[in-house]
Design an enzyme around this catalytic site. Sequence first.
Site, PDB file in Angstrom:
ATOM      1  N   HIS A 126       0.859  -1.192   0.000  1.00 36.97           N
ATOM      2  CA  HIS A 126       0.000   0.000   0.000  1.00 36.97           C
ATOM      3  C   HIS A 126       0.894   1.241   0.000  1.00 36.97           C
ATOM      4  O   HIS A 126       1.466   1.603  -1.019  1.00 36.97           O
ATOM      5  CB  HIS A 126      -0.932  -0.056   1.214  1.00 36.97           C
ATOM      6  N   HIS A 159      -2.007  -0.984 -11.951  1.00 42.25           N
ATOM      7  CA  HIS A 159      -2.870  -0.530 -10.854  1.00 42.25           C
ATOM      8  C   HIS A 159      -4.138  -1.381 -10.832  1.00 42.25           C
ATOM      9  O   HIS A 159      -4.577  -1.893 -11.865  1.00 42.25           O
ATOM     10  CB  HIS A 159      -3.240   0.952 -11.035  1.00 42.25           C
ATOM     11  N   ASP A 218       3.071   5.684  -7.513  1.00 39.77           N
ATOM     12  CA  ASP A 218       4.374   5.436  -6.902  1.00 39.77           C
ATOM     13  C   ASP A 218       5.540   5.592  -7.880  1.00 39.77           C
ATOM     14  O   ASP A 218       6.676   5.764  -7.455  1.00 39.77           O
ATOM     15  CB  ASP A 218       4.408   4.022  -6.306  1.00 39.77           C
TER      16      ASP A 218
END
Length: 448
Positions: free
Chosen positions: A274, A325, A384
């Site tokens: 996460h 994702h 990210d």
Amino acid sequence: MRKEYLIYKLSDEVKNSCKIPREAFTKYGVKRGLRNEDGTGVLVGLTNIGNVVGYERNDDGSLRPCPGRLYYRGYELDDLVSPLLKEKRFGFEEIAYLLLSGNLPDEEELTAFRELINENMPLDHRTIVHIIDLEGSNIMNILARCVLEMYTFDPNPDDISRDNLMRQSIELIAKFPTIIAYAYNIYRHSMQGSSLNIRHPRENMTIAENFLYMLKDEDFTELDARMLDLLLIIQAEHGGGNNSTFTVRVTSSTRTDTYSSIAAGIGSLKGPLHGGANIKAINMFHHLKEQISDWTNIDEIDTYLNRMLNKEAYDKTGLVYGIGHAVYTMSDPRAVELKKLAGELAKEKGMVKEYNFLKLIEQEGVKCVSAFRKTTKPICANLDFYSGFIYEMIGLPQEIYTPIFAMARIVGWTAHRIEELNFEGRRIIRPAYKNILEQKSYVPIKDR
């Protein structure tokens, strides 16, 4: 029996006691990870706060990829971020007001809200002593413990009325930057032998500016602060289904206190699947900079990425971090925004070559992962992929990457907690687990 052996024996027995055949999930119609067969999330609630759009549905129910969109209270993310970039102003407090209330503030409301945040940024001296006592610990754990400690200082910690929830939310949003900055300075002092500096937040600074000031004194530029401000905005909210926000909503549905619920969310965000993923992506980038001799050679990049996918290179997990994702298909709107920010910051920092190399890794990473998985579903870079690169250009250490994520997401967490405790028809969240183990007959201890 030796205690060490008993621990080993108990652990070994878990191998069998935890076995659940994969086909059993299909047999009983279980949605593993609360995911449908097509990878979409199981619908478990409704919200007026954030909306994550990564695909559209055809008339037959099948999925159709689309450019990713993220909405805060009905406003598309780009419509909120673009004016801030154009006007070169700070906006995290404005977005916090929007997410908490549902409305964009006017100038008078925004000024008052910023003053309220600044008033609440200083820490109780007992919390500062507590952070010092925890020197060397993981900063996410320190953050969680400080949040739990705030319960003891709150004159009305268990009150879940709207007014009290809003007061607690504002105090948490204000205090997260101070806790994180102090915790890192103490960590750096105890673990790296640096001088210990505890700087009080300034009244005339925004959250982003104050955080950098408390962390680095005057060693940051206006662009650094604006980039951090925009990073906070982009990470402030991501719908009710992301793991940490769902954790906050689940715990809030029990009517527990705010501090217990937010500490649970911090524990969720800490996980490497996460909030900790940005560190994986930036470390991979450093490795690729060393291993690839020509940062413009697509063939060399592809060859090495395919070796990674085949578990022959880097950490041999078969992953290209920052690519893919769970919801977004054609694009992650947060990554699109961060890519723009990274380009602007790279010019100031003299890191345009690194930025261009990172863009090429994104381009080829998407291509190589798609080919390796033999999928027709579009794959994109996620949040990210660029966030760690921006943090690094600002001069922020990896130890606080995930805490900064928490510093942003506390806004979304508190907004969802308030909603969970104030919509009509609310019930404690209580899904079901089916037990598939056969019943056993009790055996007296002398016969075992």
